[in-house]
Design a protein around this motif. Structure first.
Motif, PDB file in Angstrom:
ATOM      1  N   UNK A 120       0.838  -1.202   0.000  1.00 43.43           N
ATOM      2  CA  UNK A 120       0.000   0.000   0.000  1.00 43.43           C
ATOM      3  C   UNK A 120       0.872   1.251   0.000  1.00 43.43           C
ATOM      4  N   UNK A 151       1.006   4.313  -2.769  1.00 42.95           N
ATOM      5  CA  UNK A 151       0.773   5.707  -2.396  1.00 42.95           C
ATOM      6  C   UNK A 151       2.006   6.557  -2.704  1.00 42.95           C
ATOM      7  N   UNK A 175      -2.434  10.710  -5.092  1.00 44.40           N
ATOM      8  CA  UNK A 175      -2.564   9.553  -4.199  1.00 44.40           C
ATOM      9  C   UNK A 175      -4.028   9.197  -3.953  1.00 44.40           C
ATOM     10  N   UNK A 176      -4.869  10.218  -3.961  1.00 42.04           N
ATOM     11  CA  UNK A 176      -6.284  10.010  -3.681  1.00 42.04           C
ATOM     12  C   UNK A 176      -6.945   9.092  -4.705  1.00 42.04           C
ATOM     13  N   UNK A 177      -6.614   9.324  -5.982  1.00 44.63           N
ATOM     14  CA  UNK A 177      -7.296   8.580  -7.045  1.00 44.63           C
ATOM     15  C   UNK A 177      -6.474   7.381  -7.502  1.00 44.63           C
ATOM     16  N   UNK A 178      -5.141   7.541  -7.567  1.00 45.85           N
ATOM     17  CA  UNK A 178      -4.315   6.483  -8.144  1.00 45.85           C
ATOM     18  C   UNK A 178      -3.566   5.637  -7.115  1.00 45.85           C
ATOM     19  N   UNK A 181      -4.318   3.875  -4.315  1.00 46.04           N
ATOM     20  CA  UNK A 181      -4.748   2.553  -3.869  1.00 46.04           C
ATOM     21  C   UNK A 181      -4.974   1.637  -5.073  1.00 46.04           C
ATOM     22  N   UNK A 182      -5.138   0.358  -4.818  1.00 46.54           N
ATOM     23  CA  UNK A 182      -5.444  -0.570  -5.901  1.00 46.54           C
ATOM     24  C   UNK A 182      -4.431  -1.688  -6.078  1.00 46.54           C
TER      25      UNK A 182
END
Lengths: 246, 259
Positions: B204, B208, B219-222, B224-225
């Motif tokens: 994680x 980030x 970091x907000x949109x890309x 995580x995942x």
């Protein structure tokens, strides 16, 4: 479950260090061979790794001494005793309670709150961040509880697992369409985070216990799959949480 | 001193984290099953261990694994390290060390995962020996490694996460139709089992870190995942592996071991 416990023994710490070994080796190899720059705060890093090893081994040791034996025998007695209402209530409570205490989830929820605050999605105050992280964790815990209940009903009825999983996928695709972009990543990640140290052993005990006490169920086929549910429902629930909060 | 304070603070917070499960276990034990606690001293000591352990673990994450993932991400994406003067000219292929690191971390942590060994032994028994223990471990580790490579590539390029995951689901569904039936539940579960408590925070943090250092990413949109990729891909590789093993064994029906 082994009865002997040796609190002074170093074995659990060594086990945890062995789990950390691959990370240390890969990072060291990249630092020495590829990046070739001094790592900042090397002392803090080493201390932190030691903390992780000590913490994880104490945590697992403690679970094995208290929670696991009671939880597993309880799961088996609920699986054998008739009352379906109580069984489902227990299944929900088990999924919910184990997920709230899941260490990886605590860490990720805090991190998500920090990112959300930095991106001005929520207030930049400790209260708002703690509230957001807690809300996230309770949402995930709720979803795991629901997943375990669904999984238990599936074992009782003998529904084939892949149909339910495929329905889950379709639901996720539909909800993704409506979810805010900022929550999608966290939501998809929360599926993989929920199922680790505490949840897996207790939930597997419930599943295998159930499948072996019902006639015509194969523990190998029907006992598994609870974990698979528990990694799908958090994705949906967290996206819905995002729609409500953002 | 700072570290000690942190430990104490985290320690107090962990009591709240563990409270629900304690209440549930004791509640059901006393109210429904109406049985006294077997060996109460040992159980209480166990809970003390859980609390202290959780505090140490979370504090250690803050000290080591989170900073480590972010530092590695920052160092591997630094234009100076890449040898590129103008940050605007960077092509996704310039970040090859990021992909190599993601692959190495994914493979190494998964192959060494004890939970996976147990699953592999079970799969070997179920398949009547067509699926070897090492074959399955390699398949899962390769799945996590490839998942992380694709995941980091997605962060670098900024494509929407759900495209990848939904395509992955489609492949899982198609594979489910053709895979030997005994392996399906195991393959589904293998996705969740592989991402251990130690790997999750590091991965994680890597995501980030990448999203905050690569120009144009947030970091907000890309950020995580990555964990989603790491839990999806083992399903694909495990079913693929079972399918290949099934063909190789000359269509020996693996269903014959159902009982």
């Amino acid at each position: 479950m082994r009865e002997v416990h040796l609190p002074k023994s170093l074995k659990p710490v060594l086990d945890s260090l062995r789990d950390l070994m691959p990370i240390v080796l890969v990072v060291a190899a990249f630092q020495l061979l590829v990046i070739r720059q001094p790592l900042p705060n090397l002392l803090d890093l080493l201390l932190g790794i030691l903390f992780v090893a000590i913490g994880l081994s104490l945590f697992i040791r403690g679970l094995e001494m208290g929670l696991f034996p009671i939880g597993q025998s309880m799961a088996q007695s609920f699986a054998r005793k008739g009352s379906i209402t109580w069984l489902l209530l227990f299944a929900f409570a088990l999924g919910f309670g184990t997920t709230v205490a899941e260490p990886a989830l605590i860490a990720i929820a805090d991190e998500a709150a920090r990112i959300a605050a930095a991106g001005n999605l929520i207030h930049q105050s400790t209260d708002a961040m703690q509230g957001y992280a807690l809300g996230l964790r309770y949402t995930v815990a709720l979803s795991v509880g629901v997943a375990i209940v669904l999984g238990v009903i599936r074992i009782l009825k003998g529904w084939p697992i892949h149909w339910l999983i495929i329905c889950g996928y379709i639901c996720i695709i539909i909800i993704t369409e409506f979810a805010p972009r900022e929550i999608i990543g966290i939501a998809y990640d929360s599926g993989g985070v929920t199922t680790s140290t505490i949840t897996v052993p207790l939930v597997t005990a419930l599943g295998v216990g159930l499948a072996s006490s019902i006639k015509g169920r194969n523990p190998m086929i029907d006992g598994f799959g609870l974990i698979a549910f528990a990694s799908l429902t958090p994705i949906m629930f967290v996206m819905i949480y995002g729609m409500v909060v953002h | 001193m700072n570290i000690l304070q942190g430990l104490l603070h985290t320690g107090l917070n962990t009591i709240l984290d563990v409270l629900p499960i304690v209440m549930i276990i004791f509640g059901f034990q006393f109210l429904y099953l109406k049985r006294p606690l077997p060996n109460p001293k040992k159980v209480l000591l166990g809970f003390a261990y859980v609390l202290v352990g959780l505090a140490f673990f979370l504090e250690g994450l803050e000290l080591a694994l989170f900073p480590l993932g972010k530092t590695m991400a920052a160092q591997l994406t630094d234009p100076g390290f890449l040898g590129i003067a103008n940050a605007d000219d960077i092509h996704w292929s310039d970040y090859y060390w990021v992909y190599a690191f993601a692959f190495a971390i994914g493979f190494a942590t998964t192959v060494a995962e004890p939970a996976l060994l147990a699953v592999a032994i079970k799969a070997n028994e179920v398949s009547g020996g067509t699926i070897s223990v090492w074959g399955l471990r390699t398949a899962v580790a390769l799945g996590v490694a490839l998942g992380l490579v694709l995941g980091t590539w997605r962060i670098v390029t900024g494509y929407p996460l759900h495209w990848f995951i939904i395509s992955g689901y489609a492949i899982v569904v198609i594979q489910t139709i053709f895979a030997p039936r005994m392996i399906i539940a195991l393959a589904y579960d293998s996705g969740g089992v592989t991402t251990s408590t130690v790997t999750v925070p590091l991965v994680a943090a890597l995501g980030l870190g990448l999203a905050s250092t690569i120009p144009g990413r947030s970091p907000l949109i890309d950020g995580f995942g990555l964990i989603a990729f790491a839990s999806l891909f083992p399903m694909l590789t495990v079913m693929a592996h079972a399918q290949i093993a099934h063909w190789r064994s000359g269509k020996k029906p693996s269903l014959s071991l159902e009982n």
